[in-house]
Write an enzyme that holds these catalytic residues in place. Structure first.
Site, PDB file in Angstrom:
ATOM      1  N   LYS A 185       0.812  -1.226   0.000  1.00  0.00           N
ATOM      2  CA  LYS A 185       0.000   0.000   0.000  1.00  0.00           C
ATOM      3  C   LYS A 185       0.847   1.278   0.000  1.00  0.00           C
ATOM      4  CE  LYS A 185      -4.423  -1.619   0.847  1.00  0.00           C
ATOM      5  NZ  LYS A 185      -4.351  -2.884   1.595  1.00  0.00           N
ATOM      6  N   SER A 190       1.624  -9.877  -1.110  1.00  0.00           N
ATOM      7  CA  SER A 190       1.278  -8.449  -0.955  1.00  0.00           C
ATOM      8  C   SER A 190       1.601  -7.862   0.410  1.00  0.00           C
ATOM      9  CB  SER A 190      -0.208  -8.246  -1.268  1.00  0.00           C
ATOM     10  OG  SER A 190      -1.012  -9.103  -0.483  1.00  0.00           O
ATOM     11  N   GLU A 207      -9.735   6.520   3.454  1.00  0.00           N
ATOM     12  CA  GLU A 207     -10.589   5.516   4.085  1.00  0.00           C
ATOM     13  C   GLU A 207      -9.711   4.321   4.436  1.00  0.00           C
ATOM     14  OE1 GLU A 207     -10.025   5.557   0.893  1.00  0.00           O
ATOM     15  OE2 GLU A 207      -9.519   3.457   0.583  1.00  0.00           O
TER      16      GLU A 207
HETATM   17  C1  LIG Z   1      -5.159  -3.971   1.278  1.00  0.00           C
HETATM   18  C2  LIG Z   1      -4.473  -5.238   1.018  1.00  0.00           C
HETATM   19  C3  LIG Z   1      -4.849  -6.081  -0.056  1.00  0.00           C
HETATM   20  C4  LIG Z   1      -6.035  -5.801  -0.926  1.00  0.00           C
HETATM   21  O1  LIG Z   1      -5.987  -4.630  -1.654  1.00  0.00           O
HETATM   22  P1  LIG Z   1      -5.672  -4.606  -3.215  1.00  0.00           P
HETATM   23  O2  LIG Z   1      -5.955  -3.212  -3.608  1.00  0.00           O
HETATM   24  O3  LIG Z   1      -6.585  -5.587  -3.864  1.00  0.00           O
HETATM   25  O4  LIG Z   1      -4.264  -4.995  -3.381  1.00  0.00           O
HETATM   26  C5  LIG Z   1      -4.110  -7.221  -0.292  1.00  0.00           C
HETATM   27  N1  LIG Z   1      -3.061  -7.562   0.496  1.00  0.00           N
HETATM   28  C6  LIG Z   1      -2.677  -6.787   1.540  1.00  0.00           C
HETATM   29  C7  LIG Z   1      -1.523  -7.224   2.365  1.00  0.00           C
HETATM   30  C8  LIG Z   1      -3.370  -5.612   1.833  1.00  0.00           C
HETATM   31  O5  LIG Z   1      -2.974  -4.852   2.885  1.00  0.00           O
END
Ligand SMILES: *Cc1c(COP(=O)(O)O)cnc(C)c1O
Length: 388
Positions: free
Chosen positions: A86, A374, A108
């Protein structure tokens, strides 16, 4: 992957109240020029390197590769500052907000990951920060609320509706309507009105830019055969796909959260349910009843618990440029525990959905599979603990 007049096929656009026209138009007019400027790129790239910790490693996972009889690489977005992808977007947007002369940031957040990344970026550049968060989420995600406060942000409870992410988004938009001139709204994913999806996708595209270079250094190939990523709104997925969308080699696999199961009513598998409509300013797929009421999503991972999906993914799905699949809560938990015990990496429950897909398809022995990790799983310990 550029939108045409703000649309990806029939998806996207800017369906917004008139009060927001000046703000959104200003962004639309300026964003590409600013992003392309040498001065912006220099500042953005140097912060990504020295502050965020990029490039993140592309790690060849020997143990997973042996288990699944293929070649599996993990893109380690979990090693970014604040623990997920993020921050790539919040750093990009805050530098842009500064350049268009904004004084104040709103955002948000659901689980609090985007709120923490926004509060972090605001602390870095010295901007005032208000984060809207559902009252229910504030109770569920106490550590992230404490982090945001420590970073100097105001956390404002959203008390309407189900008091979760979509309600926080509604209230952030309402606040923006009331303060359109001095305030920039940092949206946390590739959702919202044009130009947000395109802007966020460009900031996150650093992920596939790095994968391409790292894979070439490690294997002599620039394009993997498969890239797997989880999708909430879709920002980590589009970041991991971006530079591979138009080649003929790479299969793009986006993993939605099935929750208890796509047909159980307790799910967040937006595309699988396949209804089109407008949510938070753009036309896309969303979870809704026959008469257009938003259905409450469910996923074990708060970051995937969103009733819509970015218009880019709606388009990638309709045009068959990406394969959209779904993984249940239980499958994600098992994959998360498995990675922890075989590689010593505790993944975010969101990322565990992407990992779980490795169970579902037989990849070739010579093929290269990249899984976008992610984020890290520290925030999910309370949930994991119930299963170990
Ligand atoms: C917020 C988040 C997501 C989902 O958001 P996307 O916009 O779909 O990437 C996925 N993995 C993690 C670790 C997150 O914090």
């Amino acid at each position: 992957m550029k939108p045409i007049n703000g649309f990806y096929g029939e998806f996207g656009g800017a369906f917004i109240p008139e009060m927001l026209y000046p703000n959104v138009r200003e962004l639309e007019k300026e964003y590409q020029y600013i992003i392309d400027s040498e001065d912006f790129q220099k500042e953005f790239r140097s912060l990504l390197r020295d502050y965020v910790g990029r490039p993140t490693p592309l790690y060849f996972s020997k143990n997973l590769s042996e288990k699944y009889q293929t070649n599996i690489y993990l893109k380690r977005e979990d090693l970014n500052h604040t623990g997920a992808h993020k921050i790539n977007n919040t750093i990009g947007q805050i530098l842009l907000a500064k350049r268009v002369g904004k004084k104040r940031i709103i955002a948000e957040t659901g689980a609090g990951q985007h709120g923490v990344a926004t509060a972090t970026a605001c602390a870095l550049v010295g901007m005032e920060c208000s984060v809207f968060m559902g009252a229910v989420d504030i109770d569920r995600q106490a550590p992230n609320v404490q982090r945001m406060k420590l970073l100097g942000a105001k956390v404002i409870p959203a008390t309407s509706g189900s008091q979760t992410l979509k309600d926080a988004t509604n209230e952030a938009i309402r606040e923006w309507i009331n303060n359109p001139l001095d305030t920039h709204y940092i949206i946390g994913s590739v959702v919202g009105p044009h130009p947000y999806p395109d802007m966020v996708a460009q900031f996150q595209s650093i992920i596939s830019e790095e994968i391409k270079n790292q894979l070439f250094d490690q294997t002599g190939k620039e394009a993997p055969d498969h890239v797997i990523a989880c999708v909430g709104g879709g920002s980590n997925a589009i970041g991991a796909f971006y530079h591979f969308i138009d080649n003929d080699i790479t299969q793009l696999i986006a993993v939605e959260a099935a929750g208890h199961g796509v047909q159980t009513g307790k799910t967040a598998a937006t595309i699988a349910l396949g209804k089109k409509g407008i949510i938070h300013g753009s036309q896309t797929f969303l979870m809704q009843t026959e008469d257009g009421q938003i259905v409450e999503p469910h996923s074990i991972s708060a970051g995937l618990d969103y009733p819509g999906i970015g218009p880019i993914h709606a388009y990638l799905s309709e045009s068959k440029k990406a394969k959209i699949v779904s993984i249940s809560d239980q499958e994600a938990i098992e994959a998360g525990i498995f990675l922890s015990r075989t590689e010593g990496i505790i993944p975010a429950l969101e990322s565990a959905h992407a990992l779980a897909y490795l169970e579902k398809e037989n990849f070739g022995k010579e093929e290269i599979v990249v899984v976008n990790l992610s984020g890290r799983g520290d925030k999910d310990m309370v949930t994991y603990e119930k299963y170990i």
